[in-house]
Motif scaffolding. Sequence first.
Motif, PDB file in Angstrom:
ATOM      1  N   ALA A  69      32.040 -40.979  65.223  1.00  0.00           N
ATOM      2  CA  ALA A  69      30.605 -39.692  65.884  1.00  0.00           C
ATOM      3  C   ALA A  69      30.679 -38.854  65.492  1.00  0.00           C
ATOM      4  N   LEU A  70      31.687 -37.748  64.878  1.00  0.00           N
ATOM      5  CA  LEU A  70      31.023 -36.435  64.874  1.00  0.00           C
ATOM      6  C   LEU A  70      31.045 -36.450  62.785  1.00  0.00           C
ATOM      7  N   PHE A  71      31.577 -37.705  62.625  1.00  0.00           N
ATOM      8  CA  PHE A  71      31.577 -36.940  60.986  1.00  0.00           C
ATOM      9  C   PHE A  71      29.768 -37.950  60.568  1.00  0.00           C
ATOM     10  N   ILE A  72      29.240 -39.207  61.049  1.00  0.00           N
ATOM     11  CA  ILE A  72      27.519 -39.274  61.079  1.00  0.00           C
ATOM     12  C   ILE A  72      26.643 -38.471  60.902  1.00  0.00           C
ATOM     13  N   PRO A  73      26.317 -37.901  62.217  1.00  0.00           N
ATOM     14  CA  PRO A  73      25.378 -37.110  62.480  1.00  0.00           C
ATOM     15  C   PRO A  73      25.484 -35.760  62.006  1.00  0.00           C
ATOM     16  N   VAL A  74      27.351 -35.250  61.335  1.00  0.00           N
ATOM     17  CA  VAL A  74      27.059 -33.822  59.960  1.00  0.00           C
ATOM     18  C   VAL A  74      26.742 -34.520  58.774  1.00  0.00           C
ATOM     19  N   VAL A  75      27.294 -35.460  58.095  1.00  0.00           N
ATOM     20  CA  VAL A  75      26.798 -35.571  57.122  1.00  0.00           C
ATOM     21  C   VAL A  75      24.870 -36.163  57.133  1.00  0.00           C
ATOM     22  N   ARG A 129      22.411 -34.341  54.115  1.00  0.00           N
ATOM     23  CA  ARG A 129      21.628 -34.855  53.984  1.00  0.00           C
ATOM     24  C   ARG A 129      20.233 -34.020  53.814  1.00  0.00           C
ATOM     25  N   ILE A 130      19.947 -34.692  54.893  1.00  0.00           N
ATOM     26  CA  ILE A 130      18.130 -34.211  55.351  1.00  0.00           C
ATOM     27  C   ILE A 130      18.493 -32.671  55.275  1.00  0.00           C
ATOM     28  N   SER A 131      19.899 -31.211  55.229  1.00  0.00           N
ATOM     29  CA  SER A 131      19.169 -30.284  54.294  1.00  0.00           C
ATOM     30  C   SER A 131      18.748 -30.763  52.872  1.00  0.00           C
TER      31      SER A 131
END
Length: 156
Positions: free
Chosen positions: A13-19, A23-25
């Motif tokens: 749940a924490l890893f996916i939003p950070v990735v 990626r968007i950056s």
Amino acid sequence: MEFVLVVMLAMGALFIPVVELIRISVFDQMLAEATHRAARAAAAAGGNADQAICRTAIETAFQDASDLAQWLLDQNDDGSVDVVFDDSAADVRVVVDAMGLLDDPPWQKTGVCGAGGDFIRVRSTIVVAPWSPLHIFWDGVTRSSESLVRNQAGTD
């Protein structure tokens, strides 16, 4: 065993939003670089007061982007970055405006590079589709970049 499962779910749940944010950056950085290169190419193209020459210089600059930028900006995986100058669907949507130093209001010349000495504004937009299971929540995020350069055609 249950503890490991709970920890793995929490980490996911924490890893996916950070990735996704990283990626968007990366997309933002590549789009900014490609947009600035396109604006510089349009400004340096000889005879760029002609709309076709101006647009060709911009399209070529997006095609000649770095391998990473080209890979990221090629949304439909056809091997090239499709650039359009209207609202139709493509990899990258581009808007070109020109402004003379004495124009009032500014940005009167839409869709052209203008004359030598004018300022050229190139704005590009791309839709970044989600990579992870987050596509359940949204279809993608729109990223934009803008670059402003001085038209070098006919100036010394």
